[in-house]
Design a protein around this motif. Structure first.
Motif, PDB file in Angstrom:
ATOM      1  N   TRP A 115      42.132  39.122 -75.023  1.00  0.00           N
ATOM      2  CA  TRP A 115      40.772  38.576 -74.933  1.00  0.00           C
ATOM      3  C   TRP A 115      40.787  37.050 -74.893  1.00  0.00           C
ATOM      4  O   TRP A 115      39.812  36.429 -74.452  1.00  0.00           O
ATOM      5  CB  TRP A 115      39.937  39.026 -76.129  1.00  0.00           C
ATOM      6  CG  TRP A 115      39.725  40.506 -76.227  1.00  0.00           C
ATOM      7  CD1 TRP A 115      40.396  41.495 -75.552  1.00  0.00           C
ATOM      8  CD2 TRP A 115      38.788  41.165 -77.069  1.00  0.00           C
ATOM      9  NE1 TRP A 115      39.941  42.730 -75.923  1.00  0.00           N
ATOM     10  CE2 TRP A 115      38.945  42.561 -76.861  1.00  0.00           C
ATOM     11  CE3 TRP A 115      37.839  40.728 -77.979  1.00  0.00           C
ATOM     12  CZ2 TRP A 115      38.179  43.510 -77.522  1.00  0.00           C
ATOM     13  CZ3 TRP A 115      37.079  41.670 -78.654  1.00  0.00           C
ATOM     14  CH2 TRP A 115      37.241  43.045 -78.417  1.00  0.00           C
ATOM     15  N   SER A 116      41.869  36.453 -75.359  1.00  0.00           N
ATOM     16  CA  SER A 116      41.947  34.992 -75.372  1.00  0.00           C
ATOM     17  C   SER A 116      41.858  34.394 -73.972  1.00  0.00           C
ATOM     18  O   SER A 116      41.536  33.215 -73.819  1.00  0.00           O
ATOM     19  CB  SER A 116      43.247  34.542 -76.052  1.00  0.00           C
ATOM     20  OG  SER A 116      44.375  35.116 -75.404  1.00  0.00           O
ATOM     21  N   PHE A 117      42.142  35.190 -72.937  1.00  0.00           N
ATOM     22  CA  PHE A 117      42.090  34.693 -71.561  1.00  0.00           C
ATOM     23  C   PHE A 117      40.684  34.723 -70.970  1.00  0.00           C
ATOM     24  O   PHE A 117      40.474  34.226 -69.863  1.00  0.00           O
ATOM     25  CB  PHE A 117      43.029  35.510 -70.672  1.00  0.00           C
ATOM     26  CG  PHE A 117      44.489  35.329 -70.998  1.00  0.00           C
ATOM     27  CD1 PHE A 117      45.176  34.210 -70.553  1.00  0.00           C
ATOM     28  CD2 PHE A 117      45.165  36.272 -71.757  1.00  0.00           C
ATOM     29  CE1 PHE A 117      46.509  34.028 -70.862  1.00  0.00           C
ATOM     30  CE2 PHE A 117      46.506  36.104 -72.069  1.00  0.00           C
ATOM     31  CZ  PHE A 117      47.189  34.978 -71.624  1.00  0.00           C
ATOM     32  N   LEU A 118      39.735  35.317 -71.685  1.00  0.00           N
ATOM     33  CA  LEU A 118      38.379  35.420 -71.143  1.00  0.00           C
ATOM     34  C   LEU A 118      37.783  34.042 -70.861  1.00  0.00           C
ATOM     35  O   LEU A 118      37.157  33.815 -69.821  1.00  0.00           O
ATOM     36  CB  LEU A 118      37.478  36.185 -72.128  1.00  0.00           C
ATOM     37  CG  LEU A 118      37.747  37.681 -72.275  1.00  0.00           C
ATOM     38  CD1 LEU A 118      36.913  38.260 -73.417  1.00  0.00           C
ATOM     39  CD2 LEU A 118      37.434  38.406 -70.975  1.00  0.00           C
ATOM     40  N   TRP A 119      37.962  33.123 -71.803  1.00  0.00           N
ATOM     41  CA  TRP A 119      37.389  31.789 -71.619  1.00  0.00           C
ATOM     42  C   TRP A 119      38.046  31.054 -70.460  1.00  0.00           C
ATOM     43  O   TRP A 119      37.382  30.364 -69.685  1.00  0.00           O
ATOM     44  CB  TRP A 119      37.532  30.983 -72.904  1.00  0.00           C
ATOM     45  CG  TRP A 119      37.081  29.565 -72.761  1.00  0.00           C
ATOM     46  CD1 TRP A 119      35.796  29.113 -72.703  1.00  0.00           C
ATOM     47  CD2 TRP A 119      37.915  28.415 -72.638  1.00  0.00           C
ATOM     48  NE1 TRP A 119      35.780  27.743 -72.550  1.00  0.00           N
ATOM     49  CE2 TRP A 119      37.065  27.290 -72.511  1.00  0.00           C
ATOM     50  CE3 TRP A 119      39.304  28.225 -72.631  1.00  0.00           C
ATOM     51  CZ2 TRP A 119      37.569  25.997 -72.379  1.00  0.00           C
ATOM     52  CZ3 TRP A 119      39.792  26.931 -72.497  1.00  0.00           C
ATOM     53  CH2 TRP A 119      38.928  25.845 -72.374  1.00  0.00           C
ATOM     54  N   LEU A 120      39.377  31.213 -70.308  1.00  0.00           N
ATOM     55  CA  LEU A 120      40.076  30.532 -69.218  1.00  0.00           C
ATOM     56  C   LEU A 120      39.604  31.039 -67.859  1.00  0.00           C
ATOM     57  O   LEU A 120      39.381  30.247 -66.932  1.00  0.00           O
ATOM     58  CB  LEU A 120      41.590  30.734 -69.367  1.00  0.00           C
ATOM     59  CG  LEU A 120      42.251  30.022 -70.552  1.00  0.00           C
ATOM     60  CD1 LEU A 120      43.717  30.411 -70.641  1.00  0.00           C
ATOM     61  CD2 LEU A 120      42.115  28.511 -70.408  1.00  0.00           C
ATOM     62  N   VAL A 121      39.460  32.351 -67.731  1.00  0.00           N
ATOM     63  CA  VAL A 121      38.970  32.916 -66.469  1.00  0.00           C
ATOM     64  C   VAL A 121      37.546  32.439 -66.197  1.00  0.00           C
ATOM     65  O   VAL A 121      37.204  32.050 -65.068  1.00  0.00           O
ATOM     66  CB  VAL A 121      39.035  34.457 -66.516  1.00  0.00           C
ATOM     67  CG1 VAL A 121      38.389  35.063 -65.273  1.00  0.00           C
ATOM     68  CG2 VAL A 121      40.483  34.924 -66.629  1.00  0.00           C
ATOM     69  N   GLN A 122      36.727  32.468 -67.228  1.00  0.00           N
ATOM     70  CA  GLN A 122      35.347  32.010 -67.079  1.00  0.00           C
ATOM     71  C   GLN A 122      35.293  30.532 -66.700  1.00  0.00           C
ATOM     72  O   GLN A 122      34.491  30.122 -65.848  1.00  0.00           O
ATOM     73  CB  GLN A 122      34.597  32.236 -68.392  1.00  0.00           C
ATOM     74  CG  GLN A 122      33.186  31.697 -68.410  1.00  0.00           C
ATOM     75  CD  GLN A 122      32.505  31.969 -69.734  1.00  0.00           C
ATOM     76  OE1 GLN A 122      31.726  32.893 -69.865  1.00  0.00           O
ATOM     77  NE2 GLN A 122      32.818  31.178 -70.742  1.00  0.00           N
ATOM     78  N   LEU A 123      36.155  29.722 -67.318  1.00  0.00           N
ATOM     79  CA  LEU A 123      36.191  28.288 -67.016  1.00  0.00           C
ATOM     80  C   LEU A 123      36.534  28.061 -65.547  1.00  0.00           C
ATOM     81  O   LEU A 123      35.950  27.187 -64.887  1.00  0.00           O
ATOM     82  CB  LEU A 123      37.202  27.588 -67.914  1.00  0.00           C
ATOM     83  CG  LEU A 123      37.249  26.061 -67.813  1.00  0.00           C
ATOM     84  CD1 LEU A 123      35.958  25.460 -68.362  1.00  0.00           C
ATOM     85  CD2 LEU A 123      38.462  25.504 -68.564  1.00  0.00           C
ATOM     86  N   GLY A 124      37.478  28.856 -65.016  1.00  0.00           N
ATOM     87  CA  GLY A 124      37.831  28.733 -63.610  1.00  0.00           C
ATOM     88  C   GLY A 124      36.665  29.070 -62.691  1.00  0.00           C
ATOM     89  O   GLY A 124      36.433  28.383 -61.683  1.00  0.00           O
ATOM     90  N   ILE A 125      35.916  30.110 -63.046  1.00  0.00           N
ATOM     91  CA  ILE A 125      34.760  30.505 -62.233  1.00  0.00           C
ATOM     92  C   ILE A 125      33.683  29.419 -62.278  1.00  0.00           C
ATOM     93  O   ILE A 125      33.103  29.045 -61.245  1.00  0.00           O
ATOM     94  CB  ILE A 125      34.200  31.850 -62.721  1.00  0.00           C
ATOM     95  CG1 ILE A 125      35.235  32.964 -62.504  1.00  0.00           C
ATOM     96  CG2 ILE A 125      32.904  32.195 -61.994  1.00  0.00           C
ATOM     97  CD1 ILE A 125      34.834  34.293 -63.092  1.00  0.00           C
ATOM     98  N   LEU A 126      33.420  28.889 -63.473  1.00  0.00           N
ATOM     99  CA  LEU A 126      32.422  27.828 -63.593  1.00  0.00           C
ATOM    100  C   LEU A 126      32.848  26.572 -62.847  1.00  0.00           C
ATOM    101  O   LEU A 126      32.015  25.877 -62.253  1.00  0.00           O
ATOM    102  CB  LEU A 126      32.192  27.497 -65.076  1.00  0.00           C
ATOM    103  CG  LEU A 126      31.519  28.578 -65.923  1.00  0.00           C
ATOM    104  CD1 LEU A 126      31.480  28.144 -67.379  1.00  0.00           C
ATOM    105  CD2 LEU A 126      30.120  28.873 -65.424  1.00  0.00           C
ATOM    106  N   ARG A 127      34.142  26.295 -62.863  1.00  0.00           N
ATOM    107  CA  ARG A 127      34.636  25.110 -62.149  1.00  0.00           C
ATOM    108  C   ARG A 127      34.433  25.254 -60.648  1.00  0.00           C
ATOM    109  O   ARG A 127      34.081  24.277 -59.959  1.00  0.00           O
ATOM    110  CB  ARG A 127      36.120  24.885 -62.468  1.00  0.00           C
ATOM    111  CG  ARG A 127      36.742  23.678 -61.779  1.00  0.00           C
ATOM    112  CD  ARG A 127      35.979  22.422 -62.104  1.00  0.00           C
ATOM    113  NE  ARG A 127      36.532  21.255 -61.428  1.00  0.00           N
ATOM    114  CZ  ARG A 127      35.847  20.168 -61.163  1.00  0.00           C
ATOM    115  NH1 ARG A 127      34.566  20.081 -61.499  1.00  0.00           N
ATOM    116  NH2 ARG A 127      36.424  19.144 -60.566  1.00  0.00           N
ATOM    117  N   LEU A 128      34.633  26.445 -60.117  1.00  0.00           N
ATOM    118  CA  LEU A 128      34.384  26.683 -58.697  1.00  0.00           C
ATOM    119  C   LEU A 128      32.909  26.486 -58.363  1.00  0.00           C
ATOM    120  O   LEU A 128      32.563  25.953 -57.297  1.00  0.00           O
ATOM    121  CB  LEU A 128      34.835  28.090 -58.308  1.00  0.00           C
ATOM    122  CG  LEU A 128      36.351  28.336 -58.271  1.00  0.00           C
ATOM    123  CD1 LEU A 128      36.636  29.800 -57.974  1.00  0.00           C
ATOM    124  CD2 LEU A 128      37.009  27.442 -57.218  1.00  0.00           C
TER     125      LEU A 128
END
Length: 442
Positions: A115-128
């Protein structure tokens, strides 16, 4: 007489202008304070909430529109959670039963740690989505957004007071993460402990009664009203689970705990363990909603982003703290630590990814709706897994699975309608009190 009258002209010493100058100074101060939270590019920060400038003539219409949008977002995450849960269940079953890699606590540690990767994936989507911004501006906006949302969670206020906005939310979030993750881990671990002590029927029926306990805990912790339609919906869903679990009678497989009279004691102990797990899972859902979700009135975007961020906090806590039992289990021989290799490794990677997707979507679903509706929605996976097993193995659905699945589905739609009306009423009240956040804020 005329000479005793006060002069009609204003004094020329400048003192008459002082009140106007002070008023102008206050206006400039307020104008300055409204831009304190603006970024370096002069754009409003992501967290800034805007109050409506024109009050709608129909609060009911605006509330219904806001609730529909919230339900639409929740529906998308519901579908994602159902699909990912089926993938996780099928791969986990294949790993343990076909590839014989049976490491329950290690699998629990890996899945929850992912679950720790949820924020990283979300951050990538928001950055796009915000790729036109410089990285510094984007990062500053994102961090401030998370900080103010955490302050909203702690204070349960949509519009932060000066005192709430000056308080650091770090200590509160760390404490909340610790006790919510503890409840989740004990609840999830109970399933792995009881799986070899009781029958699959008991395991399914008792563990999925968490919907009932979620509603029971929602009444004191979330101030939920005891509504007849909700009680009836949860009862129908629970009956549906019982039909699926026990409807086939003798055709159901039994586990080690329920094969003979000597295993009756183990089966009773297993039922107690899974019963405690069911209670704790219902408690975990309500604790998360009460202490880790933004208050009613915030936008769906804010709730979605913060739900995945809190999911990452759970994952980080799991990785940093819950590794401690692994050496103990290895030394005692209860669960020898062994890395999965070959096909088991690849399948575990898929299962872990599917679990992270399901968990993130489920946290969003709770944040946008309610623990009771989300818990009943999770029961739909029982019927979906049975359908997938039918297509994968060729074993036809039993009548009990069909009837139970229909009951669960009907209960879900009944509860959805009840929750929708309740949310619509709540948003109408917030709209009348000017406590709704603009969608553009998130």
């Amino acid at each position: 007489m005329a000479s005793n009258r006060p002069p009609l002209h204003r004094p020329t010493d400048g003192r008459s202008q002082q009140p106007l100058l002070k008023e102008n100074h206050h206006r400039r101060s307020r104008s300055h304070s409204s831009f304190v939270n603006a970024d370096a590019e002069g754009q409003p920060m992501l967290h800034e909430t805007r109050r409506p400038t024109i009050r709608s003539k129909s609060p009911e219409h605006d509330a219904a529109r806001a609730t529909r949008k919230k339900y639409l977002v929740a529906s998308g995450f519901l579908l994602l959670s159902l699909v990912s849960f089926v993938v996780q269940t099928e791969t986990a079953s294949y790993i343990q039963n076909e590839l014989h890699w049976k490491k329950p606590y290690c699998m629990l540690y890996m899945t929850h740690g992912s679950w720790s990767f949820l924020w990283l994936v979300q951050l990538g989507i928001l950055r796009l989505q915000k790729r036109k911004l410089t990285w510094d501006a984007f990062w500053r906006r994102h961090v401030f957004f998370l900080r103010t949302t955490a302050q909203m969670v702690e204070s349960q206020e949509v519009h932060l007071t000066a005192r709430a906005s000056n308080r650091s939310p770090v200590r509160y979030m760390l404490t909340t993460t610790a006790f919510v993750t503890t409840a989740l881990t004990v609840a999830g671990g109970s399933w792995y402990v009881a799986v070899n002590m009781t029958t699959p029927s008991d395991l399914t029926a008792i563990y999925n009664c968490s919907a009932f306990f979620a509603y029971a805990f929602s009444i004191p912790l979330l101030n939920e009203k005891l509504r007849v339609d909700k009680v009836f919906s949860v009862a129908v869903a629970t009956i549906g689970v019982m039909v699926v679990a026990y409807g086939d009678g003798a055709n159901k497989k039994t586990s080690k705990g329920g094969t003979d009279d000597s295993g009756a004691q183990n089966r009773l102990l297993g039922n107690i363990v899974i019963g405690v797990g069911s209670i704790l899972y219902g408690l975990y859902e309500v604790l998360y909603k009460r202490f880790a979700c933004p208050p009613e009135g915030t936008s769906p975007g804010r709730g979605t982003i913060f739900a995945n961020t809190f999911g990452s906090l759970i994952g980080v806590f799991t990785l940093l703290v819950l590794w401690i039992p692994l050496p103990f289990l290895h030394w005692t021989g209860w669960e020898t630590f062994e890395w999965p290799t070959g096909e088991a490794g690849w399948m575990l990677l898929i299962s872990v990814g599917a679990n992270a997707t399901f968990s993130g979507s489920f946290l969003v679903l709770i944040s946008l709706t309610s623990p009771v509706l989300s818990s009943v929605a999770a029961l739909l996976t029982i019927f979906l897994v049975a359908l997938v097993d039918w297509f994968r193995t060729g074993d036809s659905l039993s009548m009990a699975s069909i009837i139970g699945g229909i009951l669960i589905t009907v209960a879900f739609f009944m509860l959805s309608f009840s929750t929708y009306r309740e949310m619509n009423e709540e948003r109408r009240k917030h709209l009348e009190n000017d406590e709704l956040e603009s969608d553009s804020d998130a």
